[in-house]
Write a protein that holds these residues in place. Structure first.
Motif, PDB file in Angstrom:
ATOM      1  N   LEU A   9      39.753  68.211  75.233  1.00 15.20           N
ATOM      2  CA  LEU A   9      39.098  69.081  76.211  1.00 15.20           C
ATOM      3  C   LEU A   9      38.632  70.389  75.573  1.00 15.20           C
ATOM      4  O   LEU A   9      37.605  70.956  75.957  1.00 15.20           O
ATOM      5  N   ARG A  10      39.377  70.864  74.572  1.00  9.95           N
ATOM      6  CA  ARG A  10      39.004  72.124  73.921  1.00  9.95           C
ATOM      7  C   ARG A  10      37.755  71.991  73.052  1.00  9.95           C
ATOM      8  O   ARG A  10      37.220  73.006  72.598  1.00  9.95           O
ATOM      9  N   PRO A  79      34.332  70.346  80.872  1.00  7.92           N
ATOM     10  CA  PRO A  79      35.039  69.252  80.182  1.00  7.92           C
ATOM     11  C   PRO A  79      35.537  68.193  81.158  1.00  7.92           C
ATOM     12  O   PRO A  79      35.755  68.479  82.345  1.00  7.92           O
ATOM     13  N   PRO A  80      35.755  66.969  80.676  1.00  8.57           N
ATOM     14  CA  PRO A  80      36.183  65.860  81.545  1.00  8.57           C
ATOM     15  C   PRO A  80      37.688  65.875  81.814  1.00  8.57           C
ATOM     16  O   PRO A  80      38.429  64.984  81.376  1.00  8.57           O
ATOM     17  N   VAL A  81      38.136  66.861  82.563  1.00  9.23           N
ATOM     18  CA  VAL A  81      39.566  66.986  82.864  1.00  9.23           C
ATOM     19  C   VAL A  81      39.986  65.812  83.765  1.00  9.23           C
ATOM     20  O   VAL A  81      39.371  65.581  84.809  1.00  9.23           O
ATOM     21  N   LEU A 124      48.501  71.196  85.212  1.00  6.38           N
ATOM     22  CA  LEU A 124      47.395  72.078  85.581  1.00  6.38           C
ATOM     23  C   LEU A 124      46.540  72.297  84.341  1.00  6.38           C
ATOM     24  O   LEU A 124      47.061  72.480  83.246  1.00  6.38           O
ATOM     25  N   VAL A 125      45.235  72.269  84.509  1.00  4.71           N
ATOM     26  CA  VAL A 125      44.323  72.643  83.437  1.00  4.71           C
ATOM     27  C   VAL A 125      43.428  73.754  83.949  1.00  4.71           C
ATOM     28  O   VAL A 125      42.774  73.608  84.990  1.00  4.71           O
ATOM     29  N   PHE A 126      43.427  74.879  83.227  1.00  5.39           N
ATOM     30  CA  PHE A 126      42.603  76.024  83.578  1.00  5.39           C
ATOM     31  C   PHE A 126      41.418  76.100  82.611  1.00  5.39           C
ATOM     32  O   PHE A 126      41.612  76.144  81.395  1.00  5.39           O
ATOM     33  N   VAL A 127      40.225  76.103  83.163  1.00  2.83           N
ATOM     34  CA  VAL A 127      39.003  76.268  82.381  1.00  2.83           C
ATOM     35  C   VAL A 127      38.386  77.603  82.769  1.00  2.83           C
ATOM     36  O   VAL A 127      38.146  77.854  83.952  1.00  2.83           O
ATOM     37  N   THR A 128      38.186  78.476  81.791  1.00  3.61           N
ATOM     38  CA  THR A 128      37.566  79.778  82.046  1.00  3.61           C
ATOM     39  C   THR A 128      36.141  79.767  81.510  1.00  3.61           C
ATOM     40  O   THR A 128      35.907  79.432  80.353  1.00  3.61           O
ATOM     41  N   VAL A 129      35.209  80.133  82.396  1.00  2.00           N
ATOM     42  CA  VAL A 129      33.794  80.167  82.059  1.00  2.00           C
ATOM     43  C   VAL A 129      33.316  81.619  82.099  1.00  2.00           C
ATOM     44  O   VAL A 129      33.584  82.336  83.070  1.00  2.00           O
ATOM     45  N   ARG A 130      32.646  82.033  81.049  1.00  4.40           N
ATOM     46  CA  ARG A 130      32.058  83.369  81.001  1.00  4.40           C
ATOM     47  C   ARG A 130      30.612  83.281  81.485  1.00  4.40           C
ATOM     48  O   ARG A 130      29.837  82.448  81.029  1.00  4.40           O
ATOM     49  N   HIS A 131      30.260  84.134  82.459  1.00  2.88           N
ATOM     50  CA  HIS A 131      28.894  84.209  82.969  1.00  2.88           C
ATOM     51  C   HIS A 131      28.347  85.604  82.699  1.00  2.88           C
ATOM     52  O   HIS A 131      28.973  86.601  83.092  1.00  2.88           O
TER      53      HIS A 131
END
Length: 279
Positions: A9-10, A79-81, A124-131
């Motif tokens: 995922l990374r 990502p395909p979590v 739990l999977v945390f995905v952080t997106v920068r906008h």
């Protein structure tokens, strides 16, 4: 152990996508109608209210490219979590420059981090997106958006966080199924937890429709700016538990030297979302 392969995922970290949009006055007026906001200041050249940039830059994928939950299929930009439930967990927003309605703006979104944790309900999977939202050559909004993926709810009530703090100021917002439908339409959000009760109950384990996390945040940010009478400079927010249709939301504020501590409240002083607003 779960099927979460965090190293795989990374591989999505650093992936970026660019978009552009016009801050349509008509779309902003529809947003104002949805949340009961005064439409008088909604005109070309007026500053976009805080967090209303979320109703722009919409991705219009055909239905065949959506997952069973109504969100875009995983493995594209995100990502395909392999966990079934996806929620808007929180974020941190800096407002650097006013965005005038009618302006042409650009956004770059980048996967910033992917983290695997163990919670009370399992993986739990945390995905952080920068906008980054820009007006011309100037950065106007810098945002970190946290998305959480988790196991399906068991149906047992989650541990609820309550507060004994008394707000300095409070008002109430009552969402209806029409509110949720309109906000989903405005944000082109197909997530079925906001409009499909059978899906909520039988698949994701919620007893009723879920009030959008970003709608909670938008209400709190707007409340803070109205109270202060000056534009927000920063807004940090964190979802605590889902707010379900049928419960009036109380918008609560405690004054600080440089802003407000805020929360959306549910019955029995339980908390749906916490936030900090800076000016």
């Amino acid at each position: 152990m779960s099927d979460v392969d965090i190293s795989k995922l990374r591989e999505w970290i650093g992936k970026s996508v660019d978009d552009s949009d016009e801050l349509s006055v008509r779309h902003a007026r529809l947003m104002a109608a949805t949340i009961g906001y005064d439409t008088t200041p909604i005109e070309k050249g007026a500053p976009l209210p805080p967090l209303w940039h979320w109703i722009y830059f919409l991705s219009g994928l055909p239905e065949r490219e959506l997952g069973h939950d109504g969100h875009p299929q995983r493995g594209g930009f995100l990502p395909p979590v392999p966990l079934p439930n996806r929620m808007w967990a929180g974020g941190r927003v800096k407002f650097l420059k006013d965005l005038p309605l009618g302006a042409e703006v650009r956004k770059r979104s980048t996967i910033q981090s992917v983290e695997h944790k163990q919670g009370r309900s399992g993986d739990l999977v945390f995905v952080t997106v920068r906008h980054d939202v820009s007006l011309g050559s100037e950065l106007a909004i810098s945002e970190e958006h946290d998305i959480v993926y988790k196991e399906a709810s068991s149906g047992a009530p989650a541990k609820q966080e309550a507060t004994t703090v008394k707000p300095d100021l409070r008002e109430t917002f009552l969402a209806s199924s029409t509110t949720l439908f309109r906000y989903s339409a405005l944000t082109f959000n197909g997530h079925r937890i906001h409009y499909d009760q059978d899906y909520c109950r039988s698949v994701e384990g919620y007893p009723n429709l879920v009030i959008h996390g970003p709608l909670n945040a938008t209400l709190l940010a707007g409340y803070a700016q109205r109270l202060a009478g000056t534009p927000l400079k920063s807004f940090d927010y964190r979802g605590v538990q889902p707010a379900l249709l049928g419960n009036a939301l109380s918008l609560n504020a405690v004054r600080k030297a440089d802003g407000f501590s805020l929360w959306t409240g549910l019955p029995n002083e339980h908390i749906a979302m916490r936030a900090e607003a800076g000016f």
